[in-house]
Design an enzyme around this catalytic site. Sequence first.
Site, short mmCIF file in Angstrom:
data_model
loop_
_atom_site.label_atom_id
_atom_site.label_comp_id
_atom_site.label_asym_id
_atom_site.label_seq_id
_atom_site.Cartn_x
_atom_site.Cartn_y
_atom_site.Cartn_z
N ASN A 61 0.43 -1.25 -0.23
CA ASN A 61 0.20 -0.32 0.04
C ASN A 61 1.13 0.97 -0.04
O ASN A 61 1.72 1.11 0.74
CB ASN A 61 -0.71 0.11 1.14
CG ASN A 61 -0.23 -0.11 2.42
OD1 ASN A 61 0.59 -0.49 2.64
ND2 ASN A 61 -1.00 0.04 3.59
N ASN A 64 -1.06 8.10 1.03
CA ASN A 64 -1.05 9.70 0.49
C ASN A 64 -1.70 10.77 1.55
O ASN A 64 -2.68 10.90 2.30
CB ASN A 64 -1.54 9.94 -0.74
CG ASN A 64 -1.27 11.34 -1.63
OD1 ASN A 64 -1.72 12.71 -1.19
ND2 ASN A 64 -0.53 11.32 -2.63
N ALA A 65 -1.34 12.33 1.57
CA ALA A 65 -1.75 13.25 2.74
C ALA A 65 -3.23 13.28 2.13
O ALA A 65 -4.38 13.65 3.24
CB ALA A 65 -0.81 13.96 2.58
N TYR A 67 -5.80 11.58 0.96
CA TYR A 67 -5.85 10.47 1.65
C TYR A 67 -6.61 9.42 0.38
O TYR A 67 -6.12 7.96 -0.10
CB TYR A 67 -7.43 9.80 2.40
CG TYR A 67 -6.35 9.83 4.01
CD1 TYR A 67 -5.32 11.12 4.11
CD2 TYR A 67 -7.17 9.62 5.30
CE1 TYR A 67 -4.81 10.66 5.66
CE2 TYR A 67 -6.80 10.01 6.43
CZ TYR A 67 -4.98 10.18 6.91
OH TYR A 67 -4.93 10.51 7.95
N CYS A 72 -4.26 0.66 -2.19
CA CYS A 72 -3.84 -0.36 -2.03
C CYS A 72 -2.70 -1.47 -2.46
O CYS A 72 -2.42 -1.28 -3.16
CB CYS A 72 -5.00 -1.58 -1.52
SG CYS A 72 -6.56 -0.38 -0.27
N GLU A 74 -2.87 -4.40 -3.15
CA GLU A 74 -3.84 -5.77 -4.13
C GLU A 74 -3.43 -5.14 -5.55
O GLU A 74 -3.21 -5.40 -6.64
CB GLU A 74 -4.95 -6.39 -3.63
CG GLU A 74 -5.70 -6.79 -2.37
CD GLU A 74 -5.35 -6.33 -1.10
OE1 GLU A 74 -4.75 -4.66 -0.88
OE2 GLU A 74 -6.95 -6.59 -0.24
N CYS A 110 -10.34 -4.43 0.10
CA CYS A 110 -11.69 -3.27 0.52
C CYS A 110 -12.39 -3.40 -1.10
O CYS A 110 -11.95 -4.75 -1.50
CB CYS A 110 -10.99 -2.20 0.35
SG CYS A 110 -10.78 -1.47 -1.26
N CYS A 113 -10.43 -2.92 -4.16
CA CYS A 113 -9.86 -4.03 -4.24
C CYS A 113 -10.26 -5.77 -5.24
O CYS A 113 -10.07 -5.70 -5.76
CB CYS A 113 -8.67 -4.16 -3.82
SG CYS A 113 -7.58 -2.96 -3.04
N1 THU Z 1 -5.11 -1.36 2.77
C1 THU Z 1 -5.07 -2.22 1.71
O1 THU Z 1 -3.42 -2.25 1.00
N2 THU Z 1 -5.25 -3.25 1.57
C2 THU Z 1 -6.22 -4.59 2.74
O2 THU Z 1 -7.02 -5.36 1.60
C3 THU Z 1 -6.90 -3.82 2.71
C4 THU Z 1 -6.22 -1.81 3.50
C5 THU Z 1 -4.48 -0.27 2.98
C6 THU Z 1 -5.04 1.01 2.93
C7 THU Z 1 -4.86 2.05 3.78
O3 THU Z 1 -3.40 2.00 2.71
C8 THU Z 1 -4.49 1.11 4.68
O4 THU Z 1 -4.27 -0.32 4.39
C9 THU Z 1 -5.77 1.46 5.92
O5 THU Z 1 -6.94 1.39 5.19
#
Ligand code: THU
Length: 158
Positions: A61, A64-65, A67, A72, A74, A110, A113
Site C-alpha cells: 500500500n 498519500n496525505a 487520503y 491498496c 492488492e 476492500c 480491490c
Molecule cells: N489496505 C490495503 O492495502 N489492502 C487491504 O486489503 C485493506 C487496506 C490499506 C489501505 C490503507 O493504506 C491502509 O491499508 C488502511 O486502510
Amino acid sequence: MKELLFETKIQVFSVSEAPEIYRELIESAIDATANAYAPYSYLNVGAAVLLTNGKIIEGSNQENAAYPSGLCAERVALFSANTQYPDTKVLAIAVAAVTDGKQTNMITPCGACRQVLLEVEKRYQSPIKILLCGKKEIYMAESAASLLPLSFDGSGML
Ligand code: THU
C-alpha cells in the site's frame, strides 16, 4: 416474491497446512509489507500475485496525505502484474499485513480491490484464488466473484 441466497466457500488453513503451491506466494506477500508506505494508518499491507508463467509480482500500500490518492497493496500488485505481463493470466493473490512490527490476523480486500480483481478475472476468463494470510491462519476464497455477489461487470453498457 422470490429470495436469492448467495453462499461463499472459504477454506481456512493453519499456516503450516497451507497448500504447498502457494507457500512462496504467501512469503512474498509477507515480504512485500516491508515496502509499504503507510505513515497515516501504520498498517503495512503486502500483496503478491502469482501468474501462469510462474512469476510472482509484489505490491504494497502506498498512502498519500490526500487520503484517496493512495492505493491498496492488492491494486498496486495487480496493476503492476498486468502492466509487466499483459498477456499472462493471474492465478492467485496473497495478502498480508504488519502493524507495529507484527503480522496481523488476516485482512480482507476492500470493495474497490474486489472490483479490480473481478475485472482481472473477466479479462483472463479465469478465477483468481485469494489467500488472506493471518499470523496463524490463511483464509482462501475461490474467486473474486465469490466475494462480490451481484457485482457490476459492465453489462448494460453500450
Ligand atoms: N489496505 C490495503 O492495502 N489492502 C487491504 O486489503 C485493506 C487496506 C490499506 C489501505 C490503507 O493504506 C491502509 O491499508 C488502511 O486502510
